[in-house]
Scaffold this active site. Structure first.
Site, mmCIF file in Angstrom:
data_model
loop_
_atom_site.group_PDB
_atom_site.id
_atom_site.type_symbol
_atom_site.label_atom_id
_atom_site.label_comp_id
_atom_site.label_asym_id
_atom_site.label_seq_id
_atom_site.Cartn_x
_atom_site.Cartn_y
_atom_site.Cartn_z
ATOM 1 C CD GLU A 30 -3.040 -0.207 -0.055
ATOM 2 O OE1 GLU A 30 -3.135 0.296 -1.198
ATOM 3 O OE2 GLU A 30 -3.532 -1.287 0.250
ATOM 4 C CG ASP A 33 0.532 3.005 -6.521
ATOM 5 O OD1 ASP A 33 0.813 3.766 -5.553
ATOM 6 O OD2 ASP A 33 -0.555 3.046 -7.125
ATOM 7 N N GLY A 119 -16.429 4.872 -4.963
ATOM 8 C CA GLY A 119 -15.734 5.646 -3.942
ATOM 9 C C GLY A 119 -15.399 4.864 -2.685
ATOM 10 C CB ALA A 120 -16.036 1.492 -1.570
ATOM 11 C CG LEU A 122 -13.726 -1.987 -3.225
ATOM 12 C CD1 LEU A 122 -14.988 -2.817 -3.050
ATOM 13 C CD2 LEU A 122 -12.526 -2.769 -2.696
ATOM 14 C CB SER A 124 -16.068 2.198 -9.318
ATOM 15 O OG SER A 124 -15.939 3.540 -8.900
ATOM 16 C CB SER A 125 -12.206 5.602 -11.250
ATOM 17 O OG SER A 125 -11.103 5.207 -10.477
ATOM 18 C CD GLU A 157 -8.682 7.465 -11.966
ATOM 19 O OE1 GLU A 157 -9.125 6.509 -12.625
ATOM 20 O OE2 GLU A 157 -8.918 7.617 -10.762
ATOM 21 C CG ASP A 169 -6.199 1.662 -8.709
ATOM 22 O OD1 ASP A 169 -5.519 0.928 -7.965
ATOM 23 O OD2 ASP A 169 -6.655 2.765 -8.347
HETATM 24 P P1 ADP Z 1 -13.225 4.534 -6.701
HETATM 25 O O1 ADP Z 1 -12.460 4.275 -5.445
HETATM 26 O O2 ADP Z 1 -14.507 3.760 -6.717
HETATM 27 O O3 ADP Z 1 -12.410 4.364 -7.930
HETATM 28 P P2 ADP Z 1 -13.250 7.239 -7.620
HETATM 29 O O4 ADP Z 1 -13.670 8.497 -6.983
HETATM 30 O O5 ADP Z 1 -11.873 7.109 -8.111
HETATM 31 O O6 ADP Z 1 -13.634 6.057 -6.617
HETATM 32 O O7 ADP Z 1 -14.190 6.952 -8.882
HETATM 33 C C1 ADP Z 1 -15.576 6.990 -8.734
HETATM 34 C C2 ADP Z 1 -16.187 7.705 -9.918
HETATM 35 O O8 ADP Z 1 -16.184 6.828 -11.068
HETATM 36 C C3 ADP Z 1 -17.645 8.039 -9.692
HETATM 37 O O9 ADP Z 1 -17.783 9.271 -9.027
HETATM 38 C C4 ADP Z 1 -18.148 8.111 -11.133
HETATM 39 O O10 ADP Z 1 -17.781 9.339 -11.712
HETATM 40 C C5 ADP Z 1 -17.370 7.009 -11.809
HETATM 41 N N1 ADP Z 1 -18.152 5.773 -11.724
HETATM 42 C C6 ADP Z 1 -17.915 4.688 -10.960
HETATM 43 N N2 ADP Z 1 -18.844 3.725 -11.132
HETATM 44 C C7 ADP Z 1 -19.707 4.218 -12.039
HETATM 45 C C8 ADP Z 1 -20.899 3.716 -12.660
HETATM 46 N N3 ADP Z 1 -21.401 2.511 -12.332
HETATM 47 N N4 ADP Z 1 -21.516 4.500 -13.572
HETATM 48 C C9 ADP Z 1 -21.024 5.715 -13.909
HETATM 49 N N5 ADP Z 1 -19.914 6.251 -13.350
HETATM 50 C C10 ADP Z 1 -19.258 5.519 -12.427
HETATM 51 MG MG MG Z 2 -10.620 5.465 -8.364
#
Ligand code: ADP
Ligand code: MG
Length: 386
Positions: A30, A33, A119-120, A122, A124-125, A157, A169
């Site tokens: 952690e 990177d 935003g957890a 994990l 998602s971005s 990103e 990621d």
């Molecule tokens: P994380 O830790 O999940 O990567 P980030 O803040 O880096 O958190 O990214 C989250 C952002 O990615 C959200 O605010 C949104 O803009 C985009 N995002 C994530 N999942 C989705 C989804 N299912 N649909 C559309 N946008 C998403």
């Molecule tokens: Mg992210």
């Protein structure tokens, strides 16, 4: 409603392909990177899905199922940011990344839907970026490797969204494999897919459901403290470029030259790189006692020296460690909230989840979430029969 029907209702046509990319969780390594060091994530069973169909008018129409929102631009103009539909900037950044490589995408209708918790921590971005990247490669027949798509997604990103994340990621979301964890050298991008012994162990992800403001500021501060450490250590170790180049032994020899806070930060990073290499060996040997020690040592350095934990993450780890069959636990991701992980003996996942679901809310008043995921495949595309 099925996703394909949603696409048909939204765009009045059929999608031709379905792309998927997973979120990820980091087992160990952690804040290493951006210090050119080692990480060891797995791709998880939570994914972002992109359905796509080409257009010949240059228009790109994005529809987010989860936000029930649209965003549109045209490939014939410079790709602008969308200040209102900020979720679309991840996809836009990917289009821009292709363009920068001389690959101008045709127009497209894209539907985006995900179940990676947002935003957890994990990622998602990264999942959105990688799902969009592989979708566009197939849609346009672009000749570009998976690793190059990983870099393109990170750039999207860093440069388009403006989040200065490392390569981990996107790399795991693009290159992960079912049943494997990824041992990655963030400098050379050399990697090894290390079998995760899923018959013996499981990874349980525990979401604290807290997120601190100021995370970005703290993150940048840690990065510059590490850089300061490197500058000072270079007086004695002129060949080092990053903390990754410093062994634990060298560090102990020269650390007294560092201001206390910088020394604490660097101590974590130098030891954490070493821990990743040791963890790989322990995992291969299925040495659960050693794996547990390394996970706990990682957590305590992140808490006491790197100071990126918080009381909810510490509590999660403490509760987990009290449950029979838990081998080790630690915070994961950037910190200040988000998720902790526990590696547990196979069959003990539910027992841990039950305890977390009772004890964590009792002590914090917050309802946590628990995810159990085997290591999964990275981003890929399936053509849909029309
Ligand atoms: P994380 O830790 O999940 O990567 P980030 O803040 O880096 O958190 O990214 C989250 C952002 O990615 C959200 O605010 C949104 O803009 C985009 N995002 C994530 N999942 C989705 C989804 N299912 N649909 C559309 N946008 C998403
Ligand atoms: Mg992210």
């Amino acid at each position: 409603m099925k996703l394909i029907e949603t696409f048909q209702n939204t765009f009045n046509r059929d999608p031709i392909l379905k792309a998927k990319a997973p979120g990820r969780v980091n087992l160990i390594g952690e804040h290493t990177d951006y210090n050119d060091g080692f990480v060891m994530p797995i791709a998880i069973q939570y994914v972002v899905t992109v359905l796509a169909a080409p257009r010949d008018d240059g228009h790109v129409n994005l529809y987010s199922v989860d936000f029930d929102a649209h965003s549109t631009f045209n490939m014939d103009n410079e790709i602008p940011h969308d200040e209102t539909q900020t979720w679309s900037n991840y996809e836009r950044g990917v289009f821009a990344g292709f363009l920068k490589r001389g690959m101008k995408s045709i127009g497209a209708d894209l539907l985006i839907q995900g179940n990676v918790p947002i935003g957890a921590g994990l990622s998602s971005s990264a999942a959105i970026e990688m799902a969009t990247s592989v979708a566009l490669r197939t849609l346009n027949n672009f000749d570009i490797s998976q690793v190059e798509l990983v870099k393109l997604s990170q750039e999207a990103e860093n440069q388009f969204v403006g989040m200065n994340c490392g390569i981990m990621d996107q790399f795991i979301s693009g290159m992960g494999q079912a049943g494997k964890s990824l041992f990655l050298d963030c400098r050379s991008l050399e990697f090894e897919l290390v079998p995760f012994p899923s018959d013996d162990f499981s990874v349980v992800i525990m979401n604290t459901k807290v997120k601190r403001e100021l995370t970005g500021t703290e993150y940048n501060e840690r990065r510059s403290q590490c850089e300061e450490g490197v500058r000072i250590l270079q007086k004695n170790l002129p060949d080092i470029r990053a903390l990754r180049d410093v062994s634990v032994q060298q560090f102990n020899q020269y650390k007294d030259e560092l201001p206390e806070l910088v020394c604490n930060r660097c101590t974590h990073v130098v030891r954490e790189n070493d821990r990743v290499e040791q963890f790989v060996r322990a995992l291969k040997a299925k040495n659960s006692a050693r794996m547990g020690e390394l996970l706990l040592a990682s957590h305590s350095d992140l808490r006491d020296l790197y100071e990126v934990s918080c009381k909810e993450l510490d509590l999660m780890v403490e509760i987990a460690m009290g449950v029979e069959g838990v081998i080790g636990a630690r915070m994961t991701g950037a910190g200040f909230g988000g998720c902790a992980i526990a590696v547990v003996q196979k069959g003990r996942e539910k027992a841990l989840e039950d305890v977390i679901m009772v004890q964590y809310p009792a002590k914090t008043g917050i309802q946590p979430e628990v995810y159990i995921s085997a290591p999964s495949d990275g981003a890929g595309v399936k053509m849909l029969n029309q």
